[in-house]
Design an enzyme around this catalytic site. Structure first.
Site, PDB file in Angstrom:
ATOM      1  N   THR A  27       0.841  -1.204   0.000  1.00 50.23           N
ATOM      2  CA  THR A  27       0.000   0.000   0.000  1.00 50.23           C
ATOM      3  C   THR A  27       0.872   1.248   0.000  1.00 50.23           C
ATOM      4  O   THR A  27       1.922   1.273   0.641  1.00 50.23           O
ATOM      5  CB  THR A  27      -0.963   0.035   1.214  1.00 50.23           C
ATOM      6  OG1 THR A  27      -1.752   1.236   1.145  1.00 50.23           O
ATOM      7  CG2 THR A  27      -0.237   0.017   2.543  1.00 50.23           C
ATOM      8  N   ASN A  83      -0.518   3.967   1.074  1.00 50.65           N
ATOM      9  CA  ASN A  83      -1.253   4.786   2.036  1.00 50.65           C
ATOM     10  C   ASN A  83      -0.788   4.458   3.471  1.00 50.65           C
ATOM     11  O   ASN A  83      -1.154   3.421   4.027  1.00 50.65           O
ATOM     12  CB  ASN A  83      -2.754   4.509   1.843  1.00 50.65           C
ATOM     13  CG  ASN A  83      -3.627   5.388   2.714  1.00 50.65           C
ATOM     14  OD1 ASN A  83      -3.260   5.733   3.823  1.00 50.65           O
ATOM     15  ND2 ASN A  83      -4.796   5.752   2.196  1.00 50.65           N
ATOM     16  N   LYS A 142      -3.526   3.734   6.164  1.00 48.91           N
ATOM     17  CA  LYS A 142      -4.045   2.366   6.097  1.00 48.91           C
ATOM     18  C   LYS A 142      -3.075   1.406   6.777  1.00 48.91           C
ATOM     19  O   LYS A 142      -3.479   0.548   7.550  1.00 48.91           O
ATOM     20  CB  LYS A 142      -4.138   1.934   4.626  1.00 48.91           C
ATOM     21  CG  LYS A 142      -5.420   2.155   3.930  1.00 48.91           C
ATOM     22  CD  LYS A 142      -5.309   1.391   2.614  1.00 48.91           C
ATOM     23  CE  LYS A 142      -6.440   1.604   1.700  1.00 48.91           C
ATOM     24  NZ  LYS A 142      -6.289   0.845   0.442  1.00 48.91           N
ATOM     25  N   ASP A 157      -8.486  -2.823  -1.069  1.00 45.30           N
ATOM     26  CA  ASP A 157      -9.132  -1.739  -1.783  1.00 45.30           C
ATOM     27  C   ASP A 157     -10.367  -1.333  -0.999  1.00 45.30           C
ATOM     28  O   ASP A 157     -11.113  -2.184  -0.520  1.00 45.30           O
ATOM     29  CB  ASP A 157      -9.496  -2.142  -3.206  1.00 45.30           C
ATOM     30  CG  ASP A 157      -9.600  -0.889  -4.056  1.00 45.30           C
ATOM     31  OD1 ASP A 157      -8.563  -0.268  -4.309  1.00 45.30           O
ATOM     32  OD2 ASP A 157     -10.732  -0.497  -4.409  1.00 45.30           O
ATOM     33  N   PHE A 209      -8.205   9.630   8.040  1.00 42.17           N
ATOM     34  CA  PHE A 209      -7.783  10.144   6.724  1.00 42.17           C
ATOM     35  C   PHE A 209      -8.978  10.086   5.777  1.00 42.17           C
ATOM     36  O   PHE A 209     -10.064   9.628   6.163  1.00 42.17           O
ATOM     37  CB  PHE A 209      -6.608   9.320   6.188  1.00 42.17           C
ATOM     38  CG  PHE A 209      -6.938   7.881   5.891  1.00 42.17           C
ATOM     39  CD1 PHE A 209      -6.989   6.949   6.914  1.00 42.17           C
ATOM     40  CD2 PHE A 209      -7.207   7.455   4.591  1.00 42.17           C
ATOM     41  CE1 PHE A 209      -7.305   5.614   6.659  1.00 42.17           C
ATOM     42  CE2 PHE A 209      -7.515   6.124   4.326  1.00 42.17           C
ATOM     43  CZ  PHE A 209      -7.562   5.213   5.360  1.00 42.17           C
ATOM     44  N   GLY A 210      -8.765  10.553   4.581  1.00 40.99           N
ATOM     45  CA  GLY A 210      -9.779  10.433   3.529  1.00 40.99           C
ATOM     46  C   GLY A 210     -11.138  10.981   3.948  1.00 40.99           C
ATOM     47  O   GLY A 210     -11.270  12.139   4.363  1.00 40.99           O
ATOM     48  N   HIS A 218     -14.964  -0.961   8.372  1.00 40.99           N
ATOM     49  CA  HIS A 218     -14.876  -1.874   7.229  1.00 40.99           C
ATOM     50  C   HIS A 218     -13.529  -2.592   7.238  1.00 40.99           C
ATOM     51  O   HIS A 218     -13.458  -3.805   7.102  1.00 40.99           O
ATOM     52  CB  HIS A 218     -15.050  -1.061   5.946  1.00 40.99           C
ATOM     53  CG  HIS A 218     -14.160   0.151   5.855  1.00 40.99           C
ATOM     54  ND1 HIS A 218     -14.064   1.076   6.868  1.00 40.99           N
ATOM     55  CD2 HIS A 218     -13.282   0.577   4.902  1.00 40.99           C
ATOM     56  CE1 HIS A 218     -13.203   2.013   6.543  1.00 40.99           C
ATOM     57  NE2 HIS A 218     -12.704   1.726   5.352  1.00 40.99           N
ATOM     58  N   ARG A 219     -12.455  -1.846   7.442  1.00 42.45           N
ATOM     59  CA  ARG A 219     -11.103  -2.443   7.420  1.00 42.45           C
ATOM     60  C   ARG A 219     -10.930  -3.384   8.619  1.00 42.45           C
ATOM     61  O   ARG A 219     -10.395  -4.483   8.471  1.00 42.45           O
ATOM     62  CB  ARG A 219     -10.058  -1.319   7.455  1.00 42.45           C
ATOM     63  CG  ARG A 219      -8.615  -1.790   7.392  1.00 42.45           C
ATOM     64  CD  ARG A 219      -7.670  -0.664   6.985  1.00 42.45           C
ATOM     65  NE  ARG A 219      -8.031  -0.132   5.685  1.00 42.45           N
ATOM     66  CZ  ARG A 219      -8.599   1.071   5.502  1.00 42.45           C
ATOM     67  NH1 ARG A 219      -8.800   1.889   6.510  1.00 42.45           N
ATOM     68  NH2 ARG A 219      -8.938   1.454   4.289  1.00 42.45           N
TER      69      ARG A 219
HETATM   70  P1  ITT Z   1      -3.537   1.985  -1.740  1.00 44.99           P
HETATM   71  O1  ITT Z   1      -2.112   2.330  -2.046  1.00 44.99           O
HETATM   72  O2  ITT Z   1      -3.654   0.943  -0.653  1.00 44.99           O
HETATM   73  O3  ITT Z   1      -4.347   1.628  -2.954  1.00 44.99           O
HETATM   74  P2  ITT Z   1      -5.326   4.304  -1.581  1.00 44.99           P
HETATM   75  O4  ITT Z   1      -5.276   5.511  -0.700  1.00 44.99           O
HETATM   76  O5  ITT Z   1      -5.255   4.500  -3.071  1.00 44.99           O
HETATM   77  O6  ITT Z   1      -4.187   3.312  -1.085  1.00 44.99           O
HETATM   78  P3  ITT Z   1      -7.981   3.017  -1.867  1.00 44.99           P
HETATM   79  O7  ITT Z   1      -7.908   3.056  -3.348  1.00 44.99           O
HETATM   80  O8  ITT Z   1      -8.332   1.729  -1.226  1.00 44.99           O
HETATM   81  O9  ITT Z   1      -6.618   3.508  -1.175  1.00 44.99           O
HETATM   82  O10 ITT Z   1      -8.994   4.089  -1.283  1.00 44.99           O
HETATM   83  C1  ITT Z   1      -9.873   4.826  -2.074  1.00 44.99           C
HETATM   84  C2  ITT Z   1     -10.117   6.156  -1.433  1.00 44.99           C
HETATM   85  O11 ITT Z   1     -10.896   5.982  -0.262  1.00 44.99           O
HETATM   86  C3  ITT Z   1      -8.849   6.898  -1.018  1.00 44.99           C
HETATM   87  O12 ITT Z   1      -9.000   8.247  -1.407  1.00 44.99           O
HETATM   88  C4  ITT Z   1      -8.801   6.782   0.486  1.00 44.99           C
HETATM   89  O13 ITT Z   1      -8.262   7.949   1.083  1.00 44.99           O
HETATM   90  C5  ITT Z   1     -10.269   6.589   0.857  1.00 44.99           C
HETATM   91  N1  ITT Z   1     -10.373   5.685   2.000  1.00 44.99           N
HETATM   92  C6  ITT Z   1     -10.016   4.374   2.031  1.00 44.99           C
HETATM   93  N2  ITT Z   1     -10.186   3.853   3.251  1.00 44.99           N
HETATM   94  C7  ITT Z   1     -10.652   4.850   4.025  1.00 44.99           C
HETATM   95  C8  ITT Z   1     -10.991   4.957   5.385  1.00 44.99           C
HETATM   96  O14 ITT Z   1     -10.858   3.938   6.220  1.00 44.99           O
HETATM   97  N3  ITT Z   1     -11.416   6.129   5.834  1.00 44.99           N
HETATM   98  C9  ITT Z   1     -11.550   7.191   5.023  1.00 44.99           C
HETATM   99  N4  ITT Z   1     -11.242   7.190   3.727  1.00 44.99           N
HETATM  100  C10 ITT Z   1     -10.792   6.038   3.225  1.00 44.99           C
END
Ligand code: ITT
Length: 197
Positions: free
Chosen positions: A12, A14, A17, A72, A150-151, A179-180
């Site tokens: 990852t 991220n 995560k 994902d 985050f996110g 979810h995670r």
């Molecule tokens: P990877 O390198 O693991 O793919 P990513 O940040 O691209 O990391 P995803 O494609 O799985 O991760 O995530 C899609 C989007 O959803 C991304 O913008 C994340 O910031 C957001 N996201 C994923 N999990 C989240 C969470 O637990 N809380 C808030 N936002 C989340």
């Protein structure tokens, strides 16, 4: 206590995560040592996060010698946005962001939203790919709240903790309901059942 003699890679880019997953693993009695690897994966625009996860995993399968997993995730505003941004979550966060997502919603009390996560594991001892899924239901906060996470965390209120956004929880609290966290529990159960003794 088992000897942590095998490395399990979590691929990852991220770091948030990774920290959530690490925090979860640290509480479990596993003989795996969790290590983050940042390898560019191919993220296709598919109709489901499971298909995105499978493609992501296959895009790096030859590059890693050992067991590894990717994850994902997506954020879905079911009411009133019919699941948007869903599989477009990364793109929407990068382009319009939380503040402008909130502008698309009128009635926050009636809103419904969920996060989904799919972990895809390549398990070397069995030369198999396995999936572990998790979902969490809730609604959208009318305001951006909280400094953690985050996110989309500052705009999501889980049903199980109805007075807080995910960004107002500690990593441990979020892992207990997220979810995670739900997907990770399934992954850890599998690893515990399949550990070499
Ligand atoms: P990877 O390198 O693991 O793919 P990513 O940040 O691209 O990391 P995803 O494609 O799985 O991760 O995530 C899609 C989007 O959803 C991304 O913008 C994340 O910031 C957001 N996201 C994923 N999990 C989240 C969470 O637990 N809380 C808030 N936002 C989340």
């Amino acid at each position: 206590m088992k000897n942590k003699n095998e490395i399990l890679y979590f691929i990852t880019g991220n770091n948030n995560k990774f920290n959530e997953v690490l925090s979860f693993f640290e509480k479990e009695n596993l003989n795996y040592f969790l290590k983050q690897k940042k390898i560019k994966t191919i993220e296709i625009q598919a109709d489901s996060i499971k298909n995105v996860a499978l493609f992501k995993l296959n895009s790096i399968r030859e590059k890693i010698n050992g067991s590894f997993f990717i994850e994902d995730a997506g954020f879905f505003v079911d009411i009133p946005l019919n699941g948007f941004p869903g599989v477009y979550s990364s793109y929407v966060l990068r382009t319009i962001g939380n503040e402008r997502i909130l502008k698309l919603i009128n009635d926050f009390v009636q809103s419904r939203a969920h996060f989904s996560a799919v972990i895809a594991l390549y398990f070397k001892p069995k030369d198999k790919i396995l999936y572990f899924e998790g979902n969490v239901e809730g609604r959208v906060s009318s305001k951006i709240r909280g400094k953690g996470g985050f996110g989309f965390d500052p705009i999501f209120i889980p049903d199980s903790i109805p007075d807080k956004t995910f960004a107002e929880l500690s990593i441990e609290e979020k892992n207990r309901v997220s979810h995670r966290g739900i997907a990770l529990k399934k992954l850890v159960d599998f690893l515990q059942q399949n550990m070499k003794t």
